[in-house]
Design a protein around this motif. Structure first.
Motif, PDB file in Angstrom:
ATOM      1  N   LEU A 190      15.835  17.860 -50.797  1.00 28.91           N
ATOM      2  CA  LEU A 190      17.094  17.584 -51.471  1.00 28.91           C
ATOM      3  C   LEU A 190      17.428  18.782 -52.352  1.00 28.91           C
ATOM      4  CD1 LEU A 190      19.196  15.274 -51.923  1.00 28.91           C
ATOM      5  CD2 LEU A 190      17.849  14.623 -53.922  1.00 28.91           C
ATOM      6  N   ASP A 191      18.650  19.257 -52.277  1.00 25.53           N
ATOM      7  CA  ASP A 191      19.037  20.467 -53.010  1.00 25.53           C
ATOM      8  C   ASP A 191      19.579  20.115 -54.394  1.00 25.53           C
ATOM      9  OD1 ASP A 191      19.500  23.098 -53.596  1.00 25.53           O
ATOM     10  OD2 ASP A 191      21.409  23.218 -52.521  1.00 25.53           O
ATOM     11  N   VAL A 192      18.678  19.657 -55.251  1.00 29.06           N
ATOM     12  CA  VAL A 192      18.999  19.429 -56.654  1.00 29.06           C
ATOM     13  C   VAL A 192      17.906  20.084 -57.477  1.00 29.06           C
ATOM     14  CG1 VAL A 192      20.253  17.280 -56.234  1.00 29.06           C
ATOM     15  CG2 VAL A 192      17.798  17.212 -56.662  1.00 29.06           C
ATOM     16  N   GLY A 193      18.207  20.340 -58.746  1.00 23.86           N
ATOM     17  CA  GLY A 193      17.286  21.106 -59.575  1.00 23.86           C
ATOM     18  C   GLY A 193      15.881  20.550 -59.635  1.00 23.86           C
ATOM     19  N   TRP A 194      15.744  19.253 -59.944  1.00 23.58           N
ATOM     20  CA  TRP A 194      14.400  18.707 -60.108  1.00 23.58           C
ATOM     21  C   TRP A 194      13.615  18.719 -58.804  1.00 23.58           C
ATOM     22  CZ3 TRP A 194      12.738  14.576 -57.291  1.00 23.58           C
ATOM     23  CH2 TRP A 194      13.703  13.733 -56.723  1.00 23.58           C
ATOM     24  N   ALA A 195      14.327  18.574 -57.662  1.00 21.92           N
ATOM     25  CA  ALA A 195      13.629  18.570 -56.377  1.00 21.92           C
ATOM     26  C   ALA A 195      13.190  19.972 -55.965  1.00 21.92           C
ATOM     27  CB  ALA A 195      14.532  17.970 -55.298  1.00 21.92           C
ATOM     28  N   VAL A 247      15.269   9.621 -50.396  1.00 24.71           N
ATOM     29  CA  VAL A 247      16.132  10.519 -51.156  1.00 24.71           C
ATOM     30  C   VAL A 247      17.107  11.225 -50.233  1.00 24.71           C
ATOM     31  CG1 VAL A 247      16.143  12.617 -52.550  1.00 24.71           C
ATOM     32  CG2 VAL A 247      14.485  10.837 -53.017  1.00 24.71           C
ATOM     33  N   ARG A 248      16.623  11.575 -49.038  1.00 24.27           N
ATOM     34  CA  ARG A 248      17.507  12.197 -48.059  1.00 24.27           C
ATOM     35  C   ARG A 248      17.474  11.377 -46.771  1.00 24.27           C
ATOM     36  NH1 ARG A 248      16.801  18.105 -45.185  1.00 24.27           N
ATOM     37  NH2 ARG A 248      18.429  17.816 -43.633  1.00 24.27           N
ATOM     38  N   PRO A 249      18.400  10.420 -46.599  1.00 28.66           N
ATOM     39  CA  PRO A 249      18.358   9.538 -45.426  1.00 28.66           C
ATOM     40  C   PRO A 249      18.532  10.277 -44.110  1.00 28.66           C
ATOM     41  CG  PRO A 249      19.796   8.648 -47.144  1.00 28.66           C
ATOM     42  CD  PRO A 249      19.457  10.057 -47.538  1.00 28.66           C
ATOM     43  N   SER A 261      10.773   9.435 -62.085  1.00 32.28           N
ATOM     44  CA  SER A 261      11.896   8.496 -62.156  1.00 32.28           C
ATOM     45  C   SER A 261      12.480   8.234 -60.769  1.00 32.28           C
ATOM     46  CB  SER A 261      12.979   9.034 -63.088  1.00 32.28           C
ATOM     47  OG  SER A 261      12.495   9.144 -64.413  1.00 32.28           O
ATOM     48  N   ALA A 262      12.635   9.313 -59.972  1.00 30.68           N
ATOM     49  CA  ALA A 262      13.169   9.145 -58.615  1.00 30.68           C
ATOM     50  C   ALA A 262      12.218   8.332 -57.756  1.00 30.68           C
ATOM     51  CB  ALA A 262      13.425  10.516 -57.988  1.00 30.68           C
ATOM     52  N   TYR A 274      11.225   2.874 -55.069  1.00 33.59           N
ATOM     53  CA  TYR A 274      10.404   1.686 -54.827  1.00 33.59           C
ATOM     54  C   TYR A 274      10.929   0.493 -55.614  1.00 33.59           C
ATOM     55  CZ  TYR A 274       6.763   4.375 -52.421  1.00 33.59           C
ATOM     56  OH  TYR A 274       6.060   5.153 -51.525  1.00 33.59           O
ATOM     57  N   GLU A 275      12.179   0.542 -56.012  1.00 31.69           N
ATOM     58  CA  GLU A 275      12.728  -0.491 -56.881  1.00 31.69           C
ATOM     59  C   GLU A 275      12.648  -1.881 -56.252  1.00 31.69           C
ATOM     60  OE1 GLU A 275      16.756  -1.221 -59.574  1.00 31.69           O
ATOM     61  OE2 GLU A 275      16.757   0.229 -57.930  1.00 31.69           O
ATOM     62  N   ALA A 276      12.695  -1.967 -54.909  1.00 32.46           N
ATOM     63  CA  ALA A 276      12.619  -3.270 -54.249  1.00 32.46           C
ATOM     64  C   ALA A 276      11.316  -3.994 -54.557  1.00 32.46           C
ATOM     65  CB  ALA A 276      12.773  -3.102 -52.727  1.00 32.46           C
ATOM     66  N   ASP A 277      10.240  -3.247 -54.791  1.00 33.16           N
ATOM     67  CA  ASP A 277       8.949  -3.851 -55.153  1.00 33.16           C
ATOM     68  C   ASP A 277       8.029  -2.732 -55.642  1.00 33.16           C
ATOM     69  OD1 ASP A 277       6.538  -5.126 -55.442  1.00 33.16           O
ATOM     70  OD2 ASP A 277       6.753  -6.334 -53.624  1.00 33.16           O
TER      71      ASP A 277
END
Length: 445
Positions: A269-274, A73-75, A305-306, A311-314
């Motif tokens: 990560l500075d977003v609401g859900w995080a 989420v935060r590279p 969801s995040a 893990y979308e690759a697998d």
């Protein structure tokens, strides 16, 4: 003839780990996780209901390709240093006490009834792991006392473990997950906690700050291993593991080597859900032979969801036999996509008694477990697949609104014949897993 139902009622603690399993609850599972690849070991550094309880209150197929990396989420998260775990002497058996009988091919996941909160004890033939230490704090129940009593009885039976927890996991710093830390650090005689996994430094306003910091200090003073895990420490689709996260190996005593991997941690990560500490939950997968478990803390739908996207690759790492349902069965912590990804045979919800008690932070006030979450778990597409003895259960429709004059929570009743269990209905719950994947559930012990 094999009994197709998952549940039996028997005094598990008195019987010990060497259980006479009798009729099988299901055919052996065949779900092997993607091969775990160790990533750099981190250093020490976490339709809505009317009331949010973010204060005290939650493979089939070949191995995943190790080269299928994912972007955190935060590279640009800062690098973590290597944790150097301590080496441990052989535990001593108290003089004059008989050795407990432990089946090396059996694991028991004890979902302890601590009221509204999480506390799960994983029992192996050579060790034990505790995931969360929370519980209710009302005039009706004090979770820390319930946890203390359970652990005392457990170690009274398992003398061979010498009051030692190989690992404690605190999913996030809310008091319904950390309040029972006092049961560990203040025990006399003491409990020995060899390793701690959590999500790092708690915030100044986190309700579970005191318990999390107390356990961090306790482990440090006793020179234990420690990992404060961030989501960005997980570099690939196999999760992260090391000698602190996975300290149990029973092979030297003829048992099974359980595999423990962490899949998620604090989100920098500075977003609401995080910024919701529930979504900072440490998520842990445990494989015991062909049986698999997933423990998701209090992850809510945005965090789930995040996590799935990362893990979308697998995503096969999420396909398990037993799911600890997030956030005490709240409607905002189970999603159809996540249920399909996990496709559990058994689901367990840690929530308290819903009998009327109009105090803050209990299952009655929140309306837990919620009917919407139960319906998602019952879905034909990926929902719970094993059976249980049919039972009528009380579930919430909505929690209590804000304000002194808010209307009371609303509940209804549902008939369950699928293997969905909750401390609300079943009291203490133990999922007994054999290395061949056979699963069985014990309740009301």
């Amino acid at each position: 003839m094999n009994d197709p139902r998952a549940s039996r009622k028997r005094p598990l603690l008195a019987a010990g780990l060497a259980l006479a399993l009798g009729a099988c609850a299901t055919a052996p599972a065949n779900r092997e996780p993607p091969a775990a690849t160790a990533s750099p070991e981190p250093s020490p550094a976490t339709a809505s209901e009317p009331t949010r309880d973010t204060h005290p209150t939650a493979v089939d197929g070949a191995a995943a390709q190790d080269s299928a990396t994912v972007t955190p989420v935060r590279p640009d998260a800062p690098p973590r240093h290597t944790v150097v775990p301590r080496s441990y002497p052989e535990p001593a058996t108290p003089a004059g006490l008989p050795m407990a009988s432990a089946d090396p091919s059996t694991m028991v996941a004890h979902f302890i009834n601590v009221g509204q909160g999480d506390a799960i004890l994983l029992e192996f033939s050579c060790g034990a792991v505790l995931i969360d230490t929370g519980g209710e704090r009302t005039t009706r129940a004090r979770g820390s006392d319930l946890l203390r009593s359970y652990l005392e009885e457990f170690f009274g039976r398992r003398h061979d473990l010498s009051r030692t927890l190989d690992l404690v996991v605190l999913s996030h710093p809310h008091s319904d997950h950390t309040d029972g830390a006092s049961a560990l650090v203040e025990a006399d005689p003491a409990f020995d906690v060899l390793n701690l996994l959590d999500d790092g430094e708690p915030g100044s306003h986190d309700s579970g700050r005191k318990g999390q910091l107390a356990l961090q200090r306790y482990v440090a003073e006793n020179e234990g291993g420690y990992v404060g895990l961030s989501e960005s420490d997980v570099k690939n689709v196999s999760g992260v593991s090391n000698a602190v996260i996975d300290p149990v190996d029973c092979r030297r005593t003829g048992g099974i080597d359980p595999k423990i991997v962490a899949l998620w941690g604090r989100v920098d990560l500075d977003v609401g859900w995080a910024n919701d500490r529930n979504n900072d939950s440490v998520v842990v997968r445990v494989d015991f032979g062909k049986a698999s478990f997933l423990f998701v803390g209090d992850m809510e739908h945005q965090g789930l969801s995040a996590m799935l996207e990362s893990y979308e690759a697998d995503p096969r790492i999420f396909d398990v036999d037993v799911l600890k349902v997030g956030h005490h069965g709240s409607m905002n912590a189970t999603t159809p996509d996540f249920v399909r990804a996990t496709s559990p045979k058994i689901a367990v919800i840690q929530a308290g008694d819903t009998a009327f008690i109009n105090e803050p932070h209990n299952a009655y006030v929140y309306g837990h477990p919620n009917r919407a979450a139960i319906r998602m778990l019952l879905a034909d597409d990926g929902g719970v697949s094993m059976a249980r003895e049919p039972t009528q259960v009380r579930v919430g429709i909505k929690g209590k609104g804000l304000g002194a004059d808010a209307p009371p929570p609303q509940f209804t009743r549902m008939r369950l014949d699928k293997a969905i269990y909750s401390n609300s209905w079943d009291g203490n719950i133990a999922v007994v897993a054999q290395a061949d994947g056979t699963l069985e559930v014990e309740t009301e012990y």
